[in-house]
Enzyme design. Structure first.
Site, PDB file in Angstrom:
ATOM      1  N   THR A  14       0.813  -1.225   0.000  1.00  0.00           N
ATOM      2  CA  THR A  14       0.000   0.000   0.000  1.00  0.00           C
ATOM      3  C   THR A  14       0.841   1.268   0.000  1.00  0.00           C
ATOM      4  O   THR A  14       0.398   2.314  -0.472  1.00  0.00           O
ATOM      5  CB  THR A  14      -0.923   0.022   1.238  1.00  0.00           C
ATOM      6  OG1 THR A  14      -0.118  -0.112   2.413  1.00  0.00           O
ATOM      7  CG2 THR A  14      -1.915  -1.111   1.178  1.00  0.00           C
ATOM      8  N   CYS A  15       2.080   1.144   0.534  1.00  0.00           N
ATOM      9  CA  CYS A  15       2.902   2.349   0.565  1.00  0.00           C
ATOM     10  C   CYS A  15       3.302   2.782  -0.836  1.00  0.00           C
ATOM     11  O   CYS A  15       3.611   3.950  -1.061  1.00  0.00           O
ATOM     12  CB  CYS A  15       4.132   2.124   1.434  1.00  0.00           C
ATOM     13  SG  CYS A  15       5.117   0.693   0.971  1.00  0.00           S
ATOM     14  N   TYR A  16       3.316   1.869  -1.782  1.00  0.00           N
ATOM     15  CA  TYR A  16       3.662   2.210  -3.163  1.00  0.00           C
ATOM     16  C   TYR A  16       2.478   2.041  -4.107  1.00  0.00           C
ATOM     17  O   TYR A  16       2.651   2.083  -5.321  1.00  0.00           O
ATOM     18  CB  TYR A  16       4.821   1.336  -3.649  1.00  0.00           C
ATOM     19  CG  TYR A  16       6.120   1.614  -2.929  1.00  0.00           C
ATOM     20  CD1 TYR A  16       6.793   2.813  -3.127  1.00  0.00           C
ATOM     21  CD2 TYR A  16       6.653   0.686  -2.039  1.00  0.00           C
ATOM     22  CE1 TYR A  16       7.973   3.076  -2.457  1.00  0.00           C
ATOM     23  CE2 TYR A  16       7.838   0.941  -1.366  1.00  0.00           C
ATOM     24  CZ  TYR A  16       8.496   2.148  -1.574  1.00  0.00           C
ATOM     25  OH  TYR A  16       9.654   2.400  -0.905  1.00  0.00           O
TER      26      TYR A  16
END
Length: 1165
Positions: A1132-1134
């Site tokens: 989710t961070c990318y």
């Protein structure tokens, strides 16, 4: 040395000290001045001595004469003759009274006794039928006798008026002065009335009449001082309490003095030779001019006088000449009236209300009836010309407003309470504590103007304006005052009265006037018809129904800006760039002001529709329109905005009263053009009353359209379609201006900033969203420059969150941070099993945390928020939240959570009630918005509002009952409400009080708390870019579905995938077959948010990415063999989906659905 000696002169020998020429001349000049001063001082001393000796000698002679006169009068045998009265009685009397009393403005007891004796003898003489004894017979005698009689009569008039001016019962010896004044005024009435001359025969009647008229003419001129003396006297009269005014019967000497004073004031108007010719009207010193100047400007004139005397002042023979004089000598009289405020004859009232203000109130009271009048109560004076009355009121009101503006008196624009969360720490609305005396005086003054707030007053003027009759006047030399009463005159009349009430009414402001204007049948329609003919000269220009239907079809497309806007952004943007440079002081180097609006240009049809809604006369705002149109607009906007507050949706949309929807669109278009162009041209301060009322009315119409659309979207965008600046320029200009300006002073800021603050709706929604993001980017840059952000990960907030206690952990660790929440948050999750979850948070987990905490806290089961009873199920604060532990603090914390989501561009899956959002935007909610909160209660209130029978049958009172945790609480809607029954007279108050409680009072503590948290991160000025629906859209995204084509066009591929890869083709095929809910779950699985970015996936940062996860699988998998068993995972961070190389669509679908339903992050990896 020789040169120095050449300029020196020695006049005293070699032993004397030498002096220069200049010093010698200066010394001689100084000595000459000293001698001149000594001569002047000697002359002044001699003059002072001469004056003093003259005063002493004169006083001695006067005292000697007074003593001789007293001896003569007291020893007189009672026989009198006219010559004896003139030579022996009056001649010495007038001399010593002038020397001892009138010149010094004081009256002693001895003088009072002399005056009493003299006036008794004079009355006895005048009442005598014997011409030899009657003093007035000298007026018909020889030339010398006439001359002496005229001189002595004038002196007696001066003396009587002096006594009248000094008459004051409150002073020492006041009772004696009161008695002698009554006697003097009785004498003066007899002297100036031909009927009082008992010795007149028929042969001398004509000469006597001419003599009396000459004397009355002198008395009415400024030379006698009649009106200023009467003014001084009436100013000292007490103002009776209203309850006493009806029953008070005056029979004392003061009533007699008052009656005779009024009689003398009116006598010049009744003189037989008094004719109101053109020359008389042009004479400021005539009786009419003096009457207007000194009597009509007396504070509360009609309240100080008995009702029987007020009726005499209302007579046509008095008021009509005064009104004409005021019209013709307008400038001169206004100048003289302004000087009255500086005279030393005024009381405290003139310091609050100027003389012109009292003239206005007195004329209104005299022209209109009152309940205390016994002649034609409660109506206009039927014998007078209404056009004169209206024109005079306009002149005086305009002058009063000018005085008030110059004195710095503010107008009370708020006609309803402003529930503004920005002032949550203080009571709503600032109370101005002013001197109680001034407040009482202002209230009394406004009460005098109350007749103009009655419907009969406006209805009468309107009916007269519809007739073809012209005003009646004998003044044929002034044809410009012979025009009929027009609608425009009435508009000026009430526009000025409205502003006066706004300034001077300390309790209700302009509400009394607005109530009357708004609810007078047909008046608003008449006003708009007059405006419509001026603003829309060709009625065929707007075919509203056709345009509206067309715009609805086009409204489904995103408005991205037309070709001209794109050209402005590219070429014309330099103009706005230069403006920004001048304001900010920055150079152009390295700054990109190119607008980033994408999409296809709007069609020519769209541009044509926008042109249709342009109102040509208003393209320059109020600056270029005439004063007449400005007045009509001001009155219409103020009145209609007041009516809109109580106009429900049934009346507005179904019954279409007072206007059809086509007319409503025209009104909205005119106001939109007026306000936008006025702001854009920075003409607000020059036309503040008009702009204030127009802005208020525009906001009410726009908010009603937002709730229930009746205008095409292009109508609101029309004024700025060609002139609005690029988004980056507008955003930066707005922030730079507001950094040095309070939000409440937005009307004073330069054009770009004020347009964005007051009329943001002229920008398409997508542009405002970009502007909002631009504000946030600018804030991040400023924080970085201030050292709050120094690098990646610096000053980040580290928190540990348990999956099962996400709300409590978040509240405990983040609630005290305030604006520090703008920094990045690093989240470490602990699973429900107590095991720390794998992975590092580079932004994705913090997004997931915000999404999950909002899901848990906004859930109705948690108790902080509940859902509305409508089908939309919007969120609204739960009234029982205050009973929960830290309930209010938790709601404030949720405001920070929402603020953090907006600040970071994270979408949440929740929408708030429009009523709640209105509070966050600082706006008041009205009756019809109750339908979005509690439809059943709204229907019940509408039933009460439109109930035709006796409302008492419903047995209602001003209370409501609330239930909380099994207990019932009775809430009073007004003080003592449980004892107030709802009747047909107060049912409207009940309806709006109930709606006000549900929409404003009940929710206010929670909205204030939420607002405090929200504005720790989001500036209030940023929020005001949006209405309630747009705020929800900003928070939760667009449609409840994903545009697959948009997502596909903005997806990156890594790890070996490409758009032509078989697995990728299968992926997009499966996604298209998903249900909308499943597509949202996929987006949330990858990005932690279930909604698409508001402006499309192009604005998702980082971009949506599909990464290849290579897995071994048999080629037979494509035809039914064993496929890849591994599940997809996400980073989710990318915003990255890690997708294995599936061979079959069915496997990809099954694995993907399982993964996105698992509610885990990195663990699937």
């Amino acid at each position: 040395m020789d040169e120095l000696r050449k300029h020196q002169v020695s006049l005293r020998g070699a032993s004397a000290r030498e002096i220069s020429r200049d010093a010698l001349l200066e010394k001689v000049s100084h000595e000459r001045e000293l001698r001149s001063y000594a001569r002047r001082a000697t002359a002044a001393a001699i003059f002072a001595q001469r004056v003093w000796r003259r005063y002493i000698v004169t006083k001695k002679v006067a005292l000697q004469l007074q003593e001789e006169w007293e001896n003569m009068v007291y020893r007189h045998d009672g026989s009198i003759t006219a010559s004896w009265v003139s030579s022996r009685l009056l001649r010495p009397f007038l001399f010593f009274i002038a020397c001892l009393s009138t010149k010094h403005g004081k009256i002693c007891t001895r003088d009072v006794n002399c005056m009493q004796a003299c006036f008794k003898i004079m009355l006895e003489s005048i009442n005598s039928a014997d011409s030899r004894q009657n003093f007035c017979s000298l007026a018909l005698g020889t030339l010398e006798e006439r001359r002496i009689w005229t001189y002595q009569s004038k002196k007696l008039i001066f003396l009587c008026l002096f006594l009248l001016a000094e008459c004051d019962k409150s002073h020492a010896g006041g009772q004696d002065i009161l008695l002698i004044t009554a006697l003097a005024m009785r004498f003066l009435v007899v002297l100036t009335d031909l009927k009082g001359w008992k010795s007149i025969t028929n042969n001398s009647l004509k000469d006597a009449d001419a003599t009396v008229n000459d004397l009355v003419g002198f008395m009415g001129s400024c030379e006698s001082g009649l009106y200023i003396s009467i003014r001084r006297y009436i100013n000292k009269l007490d103002i009776p309490v209203i309850s006493q005014a009806k029953t008070m019967v005056q029979t004392d000497d003061k009533f007699l003095i008052t009656t005779t004073a009024v009689t003398l004031a009116l006598r010049p108007f009744h003189a037989t030779n008094f004719q109101l010719t053109g020359l008389d009207l042009l004479d400021m010193h005539s009786a009419a001019g003096q009457y207007c100047l000194f009597l009509l400007t007396i504070p509360m004139l009609t309240q100080r006088l008995p009702a029987v005397l007020v009726s005499a002042l209302k007579h046509k023979s008095i008021l009509s000449p005064c009104l004409q004089t005021l019209l013709i000598l307008r400038d001169n009289i206004l100048k003289e009236i302004s000087q009255i405020d500086h005279l030393k004859i005024e009381q405290h009232s003139s310091k609050v209300i100027p003389a012109v203000g009292w003239a206005l109130s007195n004329i209104i009271c005299l022209f209109t009836g009152s309940e205390n009048d016994f002649l034609d109560p409660g109506g206009l004076n039927q014998s007078l010309d209404y056009a004169f009355y209206v024109h005079v009121v306009i002149i005086l009101a305009e002058s009063l407003l000018s005085w008030l503006d110059n004195s710095g008196w503010p107008e009370k624009e708020n006609q309803f309470p402003q529930v503004n969360a920005e002032t949550s720490a203080e009571p709503v609305g600032k109370v101005s504590y002013e001197n109680e005396t001034i407040r009482t005086l202002k209230m009394s003054y406004v009460d005098l103007l109350s007749p103009v707030c009655q419907q009969w007053h406006l209805s009468k003027l309107l009916s007269i304006s519809k007739t073809a009759a012209y005003v009646h006047t004998d003044d044929a030399q002034n044809p410009k005052y012979l025009r009929k009463l027009e609608l425009l005159d009435i508009a000026y009349f009430y526009s000025y009265i409205l502003r006066i009430f706004s300034i001077l009414n300390p309790t209700h402001g302009p509400l009394p006037v607005l109530n009357m204007l708004s609810f007078t049948p047909g008046y608003l329609v008449t006003l708009w018809e007059a405006l419509e003919s001026l603003l829309f000269p060709r009625k065929g220009d707007i075919c509203a129904d056709h345009d509206f239907s067309t715009s609805k079809i086009l409204g489904n497309k995103k408005v991205r800006g037309d070709k001209k806007q794109k050209q402005l952004n590219k070429g014309g943007g330099n103009k706005w760039t230069n403006i920004l440079h001048k304001i900010s002081g920055k150079s152009r180097a390295g700054v990109d002001y190119t607008d980033s609006v994408d999409g296809q240009p709007t069609s020519q049809v769209d541009e044509d529709l926008q042109d249709v809604w342009a109102v040509e006369p208003l393209t320059c705002g109020p600056q270029k329109i005439s004063k007449d149109i400005s007045c009509l607009l001001h009155l219409f906007c103020a009145s209609y905005s007041h009516l809109l507050l109580v106009l429900d949706d049934i009346e507005f949309y179904e019954k279409q009263v007072p206007f059809m929807l086509e007319q409503q669109r025209r009104i909205a278009s005119a106001l939109n053009n007026l306000v936008y162009n006025g702001l854009a041209h920075s003409t607000v301060q020059q036309n503040k009353p008009l702009m204030d009322s127009a802005i208020r009315c525009l906001h009410l119409m726009y908010e009603r359209d937002c709730r229930h659309q009746f205008c095409p979207p292009v109508l609101w965008l029309s004024p700025a379609r060609k002139s609005r600046p690029p988004i980056a320029v507008a955003a930066r200009t707005h922030e730079i201006v507001l950094s040095n300006t309070k939000l409440d002073d937005a009307l004073t800021v330069p054009s770009v900033g004020s347009v964005i603050t007051i009329t943001p709706h002229v920008y398409p929604f997508e542009e405002r969203v970009q502007m909002f993001r631009e504000f946030i980017n600018m804030d991040k840059v400023s924080r970085k420059m201030a050292g709050e952000v120094t690098g990646p990960g610096s000053r980040a907030v580290e928190i540990v969150i348990r999956r099962g206690h996400i709300v409590e952990d978040g509240f405990r660790q983040l609630n005290t941070l305030g604006s520090r929440l703008k920094s990045s948050i690093h989240v470490s999750f602990v699973s429900e099993c107590g095991v720390p979850e794998a992975g590092l948070d580079y932004g994705g987990l913090s997004k997931e945390f915000l999404t999950d905490i909002s899901k848990a806290a906004f859930s109705p089961e948690y108790g902080l928020f509940s859902q509305t009873l409508t089908s939309d199920r919007f969120l609204i604060p739960n009234p029982t939240a205050r009973y929960l532990e830290n309930g209010i603090q938790m709601i404030e914390f949720l405001g920070r959570v929402v603020g953090k989501a907006l600040y970071e561009g994270i979408l949440l899956d929740y929408s708030f009630s429009h009523v709640f959002v209105q509070k966050l935007l600082g706006r008041y909610s009205f009756l019809d918005e109750l339908s979005t909160l509690d439809p059943e209660l709204y229907r019940n209130l509408m039933y009460v509002k439109h109930y035709d029978g006796d409302i008492k049958d419903l047995s209602l009172d001003f209370t409501l009952t609330e239930e909380s945790f099994g207990k019932h609480y009775v809430i009073e809607l007004k003080p003592g409400g449980k004892n107030v029954c709802v009747t047909n007279e107060n049912k409207m108050q009940y309806v709006h009080a109930m709606a006000d409680y549900k929409l404003n009072r009940q929710i206010l503590p929670y909205s204030n708390a939420f607002y405090r948290g929200l504005t720790d991160l989001i500036s209030p000025s940023w929020l005001k870019l949006f209405n309630a629906s747009e705020f929800n859209q900003l928070l939760s995204g667009g449609d409840f579905d994903i545009d697959v084509d948009d997502l596909r066009n903005n997806t990156r591929y890594t790890g070996g995938y490409s758009e032509g890869n078989r697995t990728i083709k299968l992926f997009w095929e499966v996604i298209k077959g998903f249900e909308p809910k499943e597509r949202c779950m996929l987006v949330k699985f990858v990005t932690s948010c279930s909604r698409a970015p508001l402006l499309g996936f192009k604005h998702l940062q980082p971009s949506f990415t599909i990464h290849k996860v290579a897995c071994d699988a048999s080629l037979l998998a494509t035809i039914g063999g064993q496929d890849v068993e591994r599940l997809p995972s996400a980073s989710t961070c990318y915003n990255t989906l890690k997708l294995p190389t599936y061979k079959r669509a069915s496997t990809l679908r099954a694995k993907l659905l399982y993964a996105i339903s698992s509610n885990t992050g990195f663990e699937l990896s």
